[in-house]
Design a protein around this motif. Sequence first.
Motif, mmCIF file in Angstrom:
data_model
loop_
_atom_site.group_PDB
_atom_site.id
_atom_site.type_symbol
_atom_site.label_atom_id
_atom_site.label_comp_id
_atom_site.label_asym_id
_atom_site.label_seq_id
_atom_site.Cartn_x
_atom_site.Cartn_y
_atom_site.Cartn_z
ATOM 1 N N LEU A 220 0.826 -1.211 0.000
ATOM 2 C CA LEU A 220 0.000 0.000 0.000
ATOM 3 C C LEU A 220 0.861 1.263 0.000
ATOM 4 C CD1 LEU A 220 -3.041 -0.615 2.388
ATOM 5 C CD2 LEU A 220 -3.059 -0.292 -0.079
ATOM 6 N N SER A 276 -12.198 -1.705 5.728
ATOM 7 C CA SER A 276 -11.581 -0.409 5.439
ATOM 8 C C SER A 276 -10.232 -0.589 4.750
ATOM 9 C CB SER A 276 -11.397 0.382 6.737
ATOM 10 O OG SER A 276 -12.638 0.680 7.335
ATOM 11 N N LEU A 279 -10.867 -1.509 1.223
ATOM 12 C CA LEU A 279 -11.320 -0.319 0.500
ATOM 13 C C LEU A 279 -10.140 0.584 0.153
ATOM 14 C CD1 LEU A 279 -13.570 1.528 -0.560
ATOM 15 C CD2 LEU A 279 -13.761 2.479 1.756
ATOM 16 N N SER A 280 -9.196 0.707 1.076
ATOM 17 C CA SER A 280 -8.012 1.523 0.815
ATOM 18 C C SER A 280 -7.247 1.002 -0.399
ATOM 19 C CB SER A 280 -7.103 1.526 2.046
ATOM 20 O OG SER A 280 -5.889 2.186 1.779
ATOM 21 N N LEU A 283 -9.202 1.697 -3.639
ATOM 22 C CA LEU A 283 -9.153 3.098 -4.070
ATOM 23 C C LEU A 283 -7.798 3.437 -4.690
ATOM 24 C CD1 LEU A 283 -10.955 4.772 -1.021
ATOM 25 C CD2 LEU A 283 -11.839 4.598 -3.355
ATOM 26 N N ILE A 284 -6.721 3.042 -4.021
ATOM 27 C CA ILE A 284 -5.386 3.345 -4.555
ATOM 28 C C ILE A 284 -5.154 2.598 -5.865
ATOM 29 C CG2 ILE A 284 -2.907 3.120 -4.123
ATOM 30 C CD1 ILE A 284 -3.484 3.557 -1.157
ATOM 31 N N GLY A 310 -7.878 6.757 -0.526
ATOM 32 C CA GLY A 310 -7.237 5.497 -0.171
ATOM 33 C C GLY A 310 -6.026 5.706 0.717
ATOM 34 N N GLU A 311 -5.279 6.763 0.441
ATOM 35 C CA GLU A 311 -4.082 7.048 1.229
ATOM 36 C C GLU A 311 -4.436 7.418 2.668
ATOM 37 O OE1 GLU A 311 0.006 9.652 0.613
ATOM 38 O OE2 GLU A 311 -1.900 10.477 -0.059
ATOM 39 N N ALA A 314 -5.186 4.266 4.474
ATOM 40 C CA ALA A 314 -3.969 3.470 4.651
ATOM 41 C C ALA A 314 -3.100 4.026 5.768
ATOM 42 C CB ALA A 314 -3.181 3.429 3.340
ATOM 43 N N GLY A 376 -4.039 -3.983 -0.043
ATOM 44 C CA GLY A 376 -5.177 -3.699 0.825
ATOM 45 C C GLY A 376 -5.869 -4.962 1.300
#
Length: 400
Positions: A220, A276, A279-280, A283-284, A310-311, A314, A376
């Motif tokens: 990540l 979560s 999801l991170s 998104l990234i 996302g960041e 993370a 993630g």
Amino acid sequence: MLHRLPRHYLVMMALAFLSTVTSFIFPLTAPIIMTMTKSSPTEVTLALGILGLIVGLSQPYFGSFLEKGRILAPFLLSVSGVACGLMVFVFQSSSLIMVLAGLLALNIGYGVYQTTSSIIGLGLIPSSLRETGASYFFLVVNLGLAISAVLAALFLTRWRDIMFILDLCTTLLAVFGVYFITLRKRHAITIRRTSNHTSYRLVFQTIYHHAPLMIGITLLFAGTHLAIMILPLYFEFKGLDTMRLTAYQMLLNTMIVALGTLVVGHWVDYLGRPRSACLSGLLIGSAFILIPYVEFRVIFFVYACLFSLGEVIAVRLGSAVFFDIFPEDRKGLASGTSMMIHSIARTMSPLLGLSLFHLPVATASYLLGVTFILGGTLLGYWYWSYSSEITLTSHMEHAS
């Protein structure tokens, strides 16, 4: 929530902001090296990767060093490393060897500074506030980087030398500030006379036992470093306006991080940490799939939004957790291991970024996207599987 953080942590946030708001070298290291040495993107990315690995592997040692109350030596190493490293850029050496030596010194100095900051920052605040503290610290740093990116885009070409010297002075001021805070808080860092062998054994046992966590965080944060370190190189490679796009990215990132910091804690509590984390990564990863189209403004905006959200997640899930998986009296090792994993992520990002220069960009972007989604997923799996065993490594410490 901010008022609940200890005063020394707020002072450290102010020092971090002061340092990053005039950080004109670090965010643009790769393009600056290319310009100074006339090197190719491949050479620069490989050099950054190797240097990052060297620095990362040494951080648990410095963390263990600080646990023993030896504060002066790491401080001097940090000051000399930052000073020597930034001076190479101030004097604009054209020698690749000199630039790499300066970059190594800068990374070592900055790495020790970050390890120390982590110990007396996240390590000395209540565990219930660590995720919040990490989120606000990240927000402050992003705000500083956004302002520095705008200043660089507007004035760096004309006032390069003055801005680089200002960068040097404020970074050294931050290092001195953290040193004095460490002196005042040294009583709170447990002094342990354990051997380096014992410390490293605990580190590797912890990494092995929590492998999904370590791999997930590494992947990540490789994505977050890739966006900062290598995408400017990609913009340069494609003949785009690197300064302007980097400034836009930092500004959008800061605005979204500011909004996200206020609500992401509620999202994480509502979704749970496993979902979560997934999801991170999603998104990234989705943001990087859009890389071939970032020259279009709308796509660039969508990319920045996805990546920044996302960041934020993370950072909240992957920064403070190291202090939970190590025994409470091994804050130095926890901080050093955290910096090591993040340095390995910083090492991986240039290597992953090579795909943007040697593969069709659409193929490379999909591969990168899948990689970060996997990160993630692994982090989410760890939160799902090991939440009840989060302090298991304390038994390893007693056994050793």
